[in-house]
Design a protein around this motif. Structure first.
Motif, PDB file in Angstrom:
ATOM      1  N   TYR B 125       5.553   3.838  -1.869  1.00  0.00           N
ATOM      2  CA  TYR B 125       4.625   2.762  -1.491  1.00  0.00           C
ATOM      3  C   TYR B 125       3.422   3.255  -0.671  1.00  0.00           C
ATOM      4  O   TYR B 125       2.279   2.948  -0.996  1.00  0.00           O
ATOM      5  N   ASP B 127       2.198   6.224  -0.222  1.00  0.00           N
ATOM      6  CA  ASP B 127       1.335   7.168  -0.939  1.00  0.00           C
ATOM      7  C   ASP B 127       0.469   6.448  -1.982  1.00  0.00           C
ATOM      8  O   ASP B 127      -0.715   6.763  -2.138  1.00  0.00           O
ATOM      9  N   ARG B 128       1.043   5.469  -2.651  1.00  0.00           N
ATOM     10  CA  ARG B 128       0.239   4.747  -3.658  1.00  0.00           C
ATOM     11  C   ARG B 128      -0.840   3.906  -2.980  1.00  0.00           C
ATOM     12  O   ARG B 128      -1.962   3.801  -3.496  1.00  0.00           O
ATOM     13  N   ASP B 131      -3.614   6.232  -2.150  1.00  0.00           N
ATOM     14  CA  ASP B 131      -4.396   6.567  -3.353  1.00  0.00           C
ATOM     15  C   ASP B 131      -5.350   5.444  -3.746  1.00  0.00           C
ATOM     16  O   ASP B 131      -6.499   5.696  -4.128  1.00  0.00           O
ATOM     17  N   LYS B 135      -9.383   5.989  -3.803  1.00  0.00           N
ATOM     18  CA  LYS B 135     -10.126   5.765  -5.046  1.00  0.00           C
ATOM     19  C   LYS B 135     -11.262   4.768  -4.814  1.00  0.00           C
ATOM     20  O   LYS B 135     -12.388   4.979  -5.269  1.00  0.00           O
ATOM     21  N   LYS B 164      -4.096  14.562   2.601  1.00  0.00           N
ATOM     22  CA  LYS B 164      -4.623  13.200   2.409  1.00  0.00           C
ATOM     23  C   LYS B 164      -4.972  12.479   3.714  1.00  0.00           C
ATOM     24  O   LYS B 164      -5.510  11.378   3.692  1.00  0.00           O
TER      25      LYS B 164
END
Lengths: 359, 355
Positions: B125, B127-128, B131, B135, B164
């Motif tokens: 969760y 990490d997404r 991302d 983006k 990240k």
């Protein structure tokens, strides 16, 4: 005492009198004895009985909590005030104070049958708060009321019955029933340990309060309100509690309490599962297996989707790079041709110019 | 001198005043109506299972830090504590301090979420969400702010995904789970966590409520309501009290497997100190954290004692490590007036200096 609010004094007094009379009549009619509650506690109860029906449920619950705490600290102040009234400022107050605190302590050491007045017992019920919170939590996790697990039969005879082996065709079912009773008893034993632990703490809290009042005297300070007395009691209780629940002994009591309750619930759940299986219905353990497998599949799916997205991105990048390279390559000969064409055109134009006769 | 001298007439007056306050308080309680929480405007950016990622909208013309800030809240209780009301909102003050704020709302897990693991939460969760934000902003790094258990998650995430995260802030975050003053830790040492999770599946919010109230039972279940009488006559204060009361008892159930891993690995084995934490197939080594770290703790925290947070100093690999102590408790650090004036601006300045 002046008041500008809606709950003015006259109204409260009239209401109080009305309720007192009505309650007294009812009591006589039923042949009941007059309760030992103090007049202020009656007044508070009457006041609340008159206004509570109009309050919505959440507000009522909230107000009842406040009212109950209010009763606790007025009860306490009343007790101290009665015992210390008329004591000389320099001589006999320590003895009177020690008597009140000693009576308080007896309510813990002697249990419910011990010395002390009804109000002292009620005040000490304050120490049941942690236990009460536990009971509420247990009730919220079960269809059965928390008290059910508190009052299980126990004793040597019962334990002997449980240790007897099952017989005949139903021996497995019998063994299961006995096991759940055994687990219930274990939980009850741990609950008693837990209760006993708090009972001991109550006694220590009284000692701490005694120390604090002595300190106040040494510092020349005086508590003059019920609220300040209540706050001192809370501080004493929290201090003692904070120290004792940090001990390895409490960690064990706490752990055992939770573990025995869980062992009981787990066994009960297994029995329910067996019955569900007999009715050809899905069991909890089957659902768990399905959930585990489903989650594993979802995990894999999400991972694959991520890898797919990354690959797609890479392919897109590669495609874009190749396309732009190809278009550049294509554009390059055209450019050369265009340059040649332009040069040729220029040459033609020049020769045409040369050929044109001067005007 | 008599240390307790309560005169009958004074006691009568005190009781009368108490009754009067209660009487007037009933009216304020009746008028309290619906209790709202979460005041700053926000938009939903991403949704997955029960999780929602929000982006908060700044009100003024503040120049925003180009690196977005993601807040990771604990699984315990609800994240609206960080945006409780207009004048008590850490999020609003972070926006005012020029930060572009995102927050993960974990939602309320139910039986179907029982087998979610720490790996699902942190490497899945979180990490997404990272991302998605990267983006949107066409960036390669974000700033991360972890609160309480969310701070522990953020530490693990930063250690496993060091490229990240640009800057890491931890607030009231437990790192050393076995300091001598950690009451919660003492209580779970003898608990059979496997039995607990195998029996209950998800861990009910009621069990957590009981645990937290048991930290200070007399203050939290008794004295608090007596103190409340003093503010009952003020309608706004009644609402504030009820708002806090709602938050305290608004406890989502905990996904069983995550609870199992968290209590065993962090509380019982003290895995961050011992270096034994493994999430999914990755080991967590805090020495991998070489980015700037701001560690904020509360001096009177009864849930996460200061020493439990301060242990981080010697575990991270970074040389840019800053500590900020706040003179208050675990909850006060988000909601007290003093905290609002001090903490979010300090975070903003610290981040801007490193942007």
């Amino acid at each position: 005492m002046s008041d500008k609010g809606v709950w003015n004094q006259d109204w409260i007094e009239v209401q109080q009198k009305y309720w007192e009379n009505l309650t007294e009549m009812g009591r006589k009619a039923m042949g009941m004895q007059t309760p030992t509650k103090s007049p202020w506690e009656n007044a508070m109860n009457h006041w609340w009985q008159t206004i509570s029906p109009g309050a919505p449920d959440p507000a009522r619950e909230f107000m009842e909590k406040i009212l109950e705490q209010g009763k606790t600290f007025f009860r306490m102040a009343d007790q101290f005030a009665q015992n210390l009234q008329g004591t000389a400022p320099t001589t006999d107050w320590p003895e009177a104070l020690n008597k009140v605190l000693g009576d308080l302590q007896k309510t813990f050491t002697d249990g419910a049958q011990g010395m002390g007045t009804e109000s002292l017992h009620k005040m000490m019920a304050f120490w049941e708060m942690p236990l009460d919170n536990w009971q509420r939590m247990v009730s919220s996790l079960s269809l059965m009321p928390g008290d059910l697990l508190r009052n299980m039969p126990h004793g040597m005879d019962f334990e002997r019955y449980l240790s007897a082996p099952g017989l005949g065709y139903t021996r497995e079912g019998e063994a299961q029933q006995k096991e759940i009773l055994r687990l219930m008893m274990e939980y009850q034993r741990e609950l008693q340990e837990y209760t006993q632990f708090f009972s001991n703490l109550g006694s220590l809290a009284v000692e701490r309060m005694q120390q604090k009042t002595s300190q106040l005297s040494e510092d020349g300070q005086t508590i003059e309100s019920a609220r300040a007395l209540y706050d001192l009691w809370i501080v004493s209780c929290e201090e003692v509690y904070g120290e004792q629940v940090m001990t390895p002994q409490y960690a064990e009591i706490h752990g055992n309490l939770v573990n025995t309750l869980m062992a009981f619930k787990k066994h009960m759940s297994q029995m329910v599962d067996e019955n569900l299986g007999a009715f050809n219905m899905p069991t909890r353990s089957e659902i768990h297996t399905l959930q585990d497998r489903l989650q594993e599949t979802r995990r894999e799916n999400k991972q694959l989707r991520r890898e797919l997205d990354e690959l797609r991105e890479k392919v897109d990048k590669l495609t874009t790079t190749r396309l732009s390279a190809a278009s550049e390559k294509k554009a390059a000969p055209r450019k050369k041709a265009a340059v040649k064409k332009k040069a040729a055109n220029n040459q033609t134009a020049a020769s045409k110019t040369k050929a044109r006769p001067a005007s | 001198m008599i240390p307790i001298d309560i005169r009958a007439d004074k006691l009568a007056q005190e009781m009368y005043d108490y009754g009067q306050k209660l009487g007037r308080g009933v009216e304020n309680l009746l008028n309290a109506e619906k209790i709202d929480t979460g005041v700053t405007p926000r938009v939903e950016i991403y949704r997955e299972d029960k999780l929602t990622l929000y982006r908060y909208q700044a009100s003024g013309q503040v120049i925003q830090n180009r690196t977005p800030l993601l807040i990771v809240y604990a699984l315990v209780n609800r994240p609206y504590m960080a945006d409780l009301q207009e004048n008590r909102s850490t999020i609003k003050n972070l926006l005012d301090a020029g930060q572009d704020v995102y927050l993960i709302d974990w939602g309320y897990p139910d039986g179907a979420d029982r087998c979610l693991t720490l790996d699902d939460y942190i490497n899945g969760y979180i990490d997404r969400c990272v991302d998605v934000i990267l983006k949107r902003h066409k960036q390669t790094q974000i700033n991360l702010l972890g609160i309480c258990q969310g701070g522990t998650f953020s530490l693990c995430y930063s250690a496993m995904h060091p490229t990240k995260v640009k800057n890491l802030i931890t607030m009231v975050t437990p790192v050393d789970f076995k300091t001598p003053d950690n009451m919660l830790s003492n209580w779970v040492q003898h608990m059979d966590i496997d039995l607990l999770v195998d029996t209950l599946g998800n861990i009910p919010g009621e069990l957590l409520n009981w645990t937290f109230l048991s930290l200070k039972p007399f203050s939290l279940t008794g004295q608090k309501y007596v103190n409340m009488v003093d503010v009952l006559e003020d309608a706004d204060k009644v609402k504030n009290f009820l708002r806090m009361e709602k938050w305290i008892f608004d406890s989502p159930d905990q996904a069983g497997e995550t609870f199992r891993q968290f209590i065993k690995g962090f509380y019982q084995q003290n895995g961050l100190i011992e270096g034994t934490i493994k999430i999914g197939n990755r080991s967590v080594d805090l020495k991998n954290i070489n980015i700037p770290v701001l560690n904020i703790y509360a001096e009177q925290d009864h849930l996460v004692p200061p020493d439990a947070s301060k242990a981080l100093r010697n575990l991270v690999g970074t040389k840019d490590y800053t500590e900020l102590s706040f003179p208050g408790g675990h909850i006060g650090i988000y909601v007290s007036g003093k905290a609002q004036a001090q903490v979010p601006p300090a975070i903003g300045t610290w981040l801007d200096e490193r942007s």
